[in-house]
Design a protein around this motif. Sequence first.
Motif, PDB file in Angstrom:
ATOM      1  N   GLY A   1       0.815  -1.196   0.000  1.00 16.36           N
ATOM      2  CA  GLY A   1       0.000   0.000   0.000  1.00 16.36           C
ATOM      3  C   GLY A   1       0.855   1.254   0.000  1.00 16.36           C
ATOM      4  O   GLY A   1       2.073   1.208  -0.164  1.00 16.36           O
ATOM      5  N   THR A   2       0.154   2.428   0.248  1.00 15.30           N
ATOM      6  CA  THR A   2       0.827   3.724   0.303  1.00 15.30           C
ATOM      7  C   THR A   2       0.659   4.295   1.707  1.00 15.30           C
ATOM      8  O   THR A   2      -0.461   4.341   2.240  1.00 15.30           O
ATOM      9  CB  THR A   2       0.238   4.687  -0.730  1.00 15.30           C
ATOM     10  N   PHE A   3       1.754   4.772   2.288  1.00 18.94           N
ATOM     11  CA  PHE A   3       1.733   5.215   3.678  1.00 18.94           C
ATOM     12  C   PHE A   3       2.506   6.532   3.799  1.00 18.94           C
ATOM     13  O   PHE A   3       3.546   6.708   3.163  1.00 18.94           O
ATOM     14  CB  PHE A   3       2.377   4.169   4.597  1.00 18.94           C
ATOM     15  N   THR A   4       1.926   7.454   4.651  1.00 18.79           N
ATOM     16  CA  THR A   4       2.612   8.708   4.966  1.00 18.79           C
ATOM     17  C   THR A   4       3.100   8.632   6.396  1.00 18.79           C
ATOM     18  O   THR A   4       2.305   8.429   7.330  1.00 18.79           O
ATOM     19  CB  THR A   4       1.673   9.907   4.786  1.00 18.79           C
ATOM     20  N   LEU A   5       4.392   8.806   6.586  1.00 22.04           N
ATOM     21  CA  LEU A   5       5.006   8.572   7.889  1.00 22.04           C
ATOM     22  C   LEU A   5       5.861   9.775   8.282  1.00 22.04           C
ATOM     23  O   LEU A   5       6.447  10.449   7.415  1.00 22.04           O
ATOM     24  CB  LEU A   5       5.875   7.313   7.835  1.00 22.04           C
ATOM     25  N   PRO A   6       5.947  10.038   9.622  1.00 22.80           N
ATOM     26  CA  PRO A   6       6.770  11.157  10.088  1.00 22.80           C
ATOM     27  C   PRO A   6       8.243  10.810  10.045  1.00 22.80           C
ATOM     28  O   PRO A   6       8.642   9.649  10.108  1.00 22.80           O
ATOM     29  CB  PRO A   6       6.289  11.351  11.520  1.00 22.80           C
ATOM     30  N   LEU A   7       9.053  11.862   9.940  1.00 21.24           N
ATOM     31  CA  LEU A   7      10.506  11.706   9.949  1.00 21.24           C
ATOM     32  C   LEU A   7      11.034  12.068  11.329  1.00 21.24           C
ATOM     33  O   LEU A   7      10.515  12.969  11.996  1.00 21.24           O
ATOM     34  CB  LEU A   7      11.147  12.618   8.908  1.00 21.24           C
ATOM     35  N   SER A   8      12.053  11.377  11.766  1.00 21.87           N
ATOM     36  CA  SER A   8      12.718  11.696  13.034  1.00 21.87           C
ATOM     37  C   SER A   8      14.137  12.144  12.753  1.00 21.87           C
ATOM     38  O   SER A   8      14.748  11.726  11.754  1.00 21.87           O
ATOM     39  CB  SER A   8      12.717  10.484  13.960  1.00 21.87           C
TER      40      SER A   8
ATOM     41  N   VAL B   1       4.615   0.597  -1.059  1.00 24.84           N
ATOM     42  CA  VAL B   1       5.156  -0.735  -0.772  1.00 24.84           C
ATOM     43  C   VAL B   1       4.402  -1.759  -1.613  1.00 24.84           C
ATOM     44  O   VAL B   1       3.174  -1.734  -1.690  1.00 24.84           O
ATOM     45  CB  VAL B   1       5.031  -1.060   0.731  1.00 24.84           C
ATOM     46  N   GLU B   2       5.168  -2.662  -2.276  1.00 21.31           N
ATOM     47  CA  GLU B   2       4.567  -3.742  -3.051  1.00 21.31           C
ATOM     48  C   GLU B   2       5.091  -5.082  -2.550  1.00 21.31           C
ATOM     49  O   GLU B   2       6.188  -5.174  -1.996  1.00 21.31           O
ATOM     50  CB  GLU B   2       4.915  -3.602  -4.538  1.00 21.31           C
ATOM     51  N   LYS B   3       4.301  -6.105  -2.809  1.00 18.46           N
ATOM     52  CA  LYS B   3       4.708  -7.454  -2.434  1.00 18.46           C
ATOM     53  C   LYS B   3       5.679  -7.992  -3.484  1.00 18.46           C
ATOM     54  O   LYS B   3       5.520  -7.761  -4.678  1.00 18.46           O
ATOM     55  CB  LYS B   3       3.498  -8.370  -2.345  1.00 18.46           C
ATOM     56  N   ARG B   4       6.698  -8.687  -3.028  1.00 15.81           N
ATOM     57  CA  ARG B   4       7.653  -9.303  -3.949  1.00 15.81           C
ATOM     58  C   ARG B   4       7.098 -10.597  -4.520  1.00 15.81           C
ATOM     59  O   ARG B   4       6.449 -11.367  -3.823  1.00 15.81           O
ATOM     60  CB  ARG B   4       8.987  -9.589  -3.247  1.00 15.81           C
ATOM     61  N   VAL B   5       7.387 -10.853  -5.836  1.00 16.35           N
ATOM     62  CA  VAL B   5       6.936 -12.065  -6.520  1.00 16.35           C
ATOM     63  C   VAL B   5       8.161 -12.749  -7.120  1.00 16.35           C
ATOM     64  O   VAL B   5       9.058 -12.088  -7.668  1.00 16.35           O
ATOM     65  CB  VAL B   5       5.925 -11.736  -7.631  1.00 16.35           C
ATOM     66  N   THR B   6       8.215 -14.071  -7.017  1.00 15.53           N
ATOM     67  CA  THR B   6       9.354 -14.856  -7.518  1.00 15.53           C
ATOM     68  C   THR B   6       8.946 -15.629  -8.761  1.00 15.53           C
ATOM     69  O   THR B   6       7.860 -16.214  -8.822  1.00 15.53           O
ATOM     70  CB  THR B   6       9.867 -15.819  -6.445  1.00 15.53           C
TER      71      THR B   6
END
Length: 494
Positions: A102-109, A130-135
Amino acid sequence: MDKWLKNNMTTKLIALAVSILLWGMVHMDSGDSTPPTTIIDTKTIEDVKIQTYGFDDSVYSLTGISVDRVDLEVRGRRSDITTIFADEYKVRLDLSNIKEPGTFTLPLSVDKPSGVELVSVNPSVATVTVEKRVTKAVNVIIGTKGEPATDYRVGTPVTIEPGTVNVTLPESELTRLAEVKGIVDLDGANENIVEKKVKLAAYDTEGKVMGDAIIEPSTVAAEIPIEASFVTVPLELEYTGSLPDDLVLSKVNSKTKEVKLYGSKEVLAGAKTYTGVTINLSNVRKSGITVLTADLTPPEGFEKIEPSSIQVEITAVSHGERVVDGIPVTLKGVPSGMSGKITEPKNQTMSIALTGAPDLLNSLQPTDIGLVANAAGLKAGVHEIPLQVTLPNFINRVDQKRLVVKVELTENDKPANSTPTTNPDEGTNQEKPEVPQDKPGTGNNSGTDNNESNENDDQTSDDNTDHPPTTPPSVEGVEEGTPSSLSIDPPTDE
């Protein structure tokens, strides 16, 4: 009073008092001192790289981030903020709580040095995708770079182990995967290259390396066949024309023993010898050494030949004659279940009159000449069998009389019958042996024959008696009727 002033101790005390008084007057005039002032300043630290941590990249892939660098505004003592290096400021992004695509907005430290106050972070948050990895299992391709040695070419690369690898990519990028390839450097190679560890890389449809691809295993073993674009074969000479009647060949010599033929792999596979050189003996007009030049042309299907021409030294001399005695006769082809022996001549040897170069004749040994009686297909009894004669190079028989021997064949489980039962010349109905032919050393000797060929034999004998042999030599052991040819390694003078 005067006495007191003249006292040394009194003088010293007065000097000390005056000194103290003067020191006090100086410090009283300067007034109260002000403590030093502390200067506070601000500073902007630009392009500080964001560092991510806590991300599970074995399952997920960080395919996007809105910003990878930020600007920091800090405040503190001027002496501190001006002496602190930019890399002492750390900007971090915590991804440990991401458990799904998915897409996420996160704070920076921000980690800052001691004594520095953070005023602002621009921007203060980052948005990540973020995406899931595929083999996926992908066949390995082996490529090359550089060039092999001159006159060599690259065969089809072969992956030894393994031929397939697993490639892990974000789901959206997997559709752009074109191939997994390893590159082997040829670098002037003239033999097969075997690499135990060829590093692999994933390439997209535009031929660019996909750096975030995980390849397992990351290396393979591979072999690159390096093939010669030529084949080296022995050079054989063919002859046409005749020497003058009073001359015979003594030696044929060429510095070129082999030639290179260039062509495709399939054409080269069938190349054994090169016989495209014809020497015209009519160009030899006197005894001694004559140097002839012959042009070489590639056979049909070949691209080129090296060298393009050769020089051949032909040595011609006046002919001589010699009778060689004690030449052994060999019996072959005795049918299964039978025994055979030569009864005539009793010593199982013969004498033959030969002509050729005197030095070659003088060096001949009886074992240099082959006399073979072939008993294949005959029944038990006594038979006259014509001989097959094999002569060394440049040697002829003086006459062409048929050479025959008597051979007795007996069945192994029956006693021998000493009474002659057959003679091919008497016209009996007994099955006749296959008639062999001479294997001449000069190409003009006819072989022994049956009765039907006697007339031809007699004519050939007459011709050879009147005219010394001058026709082109042939390889020892080649049967009559084959094209005249000769290896360029003839007997040498002794």
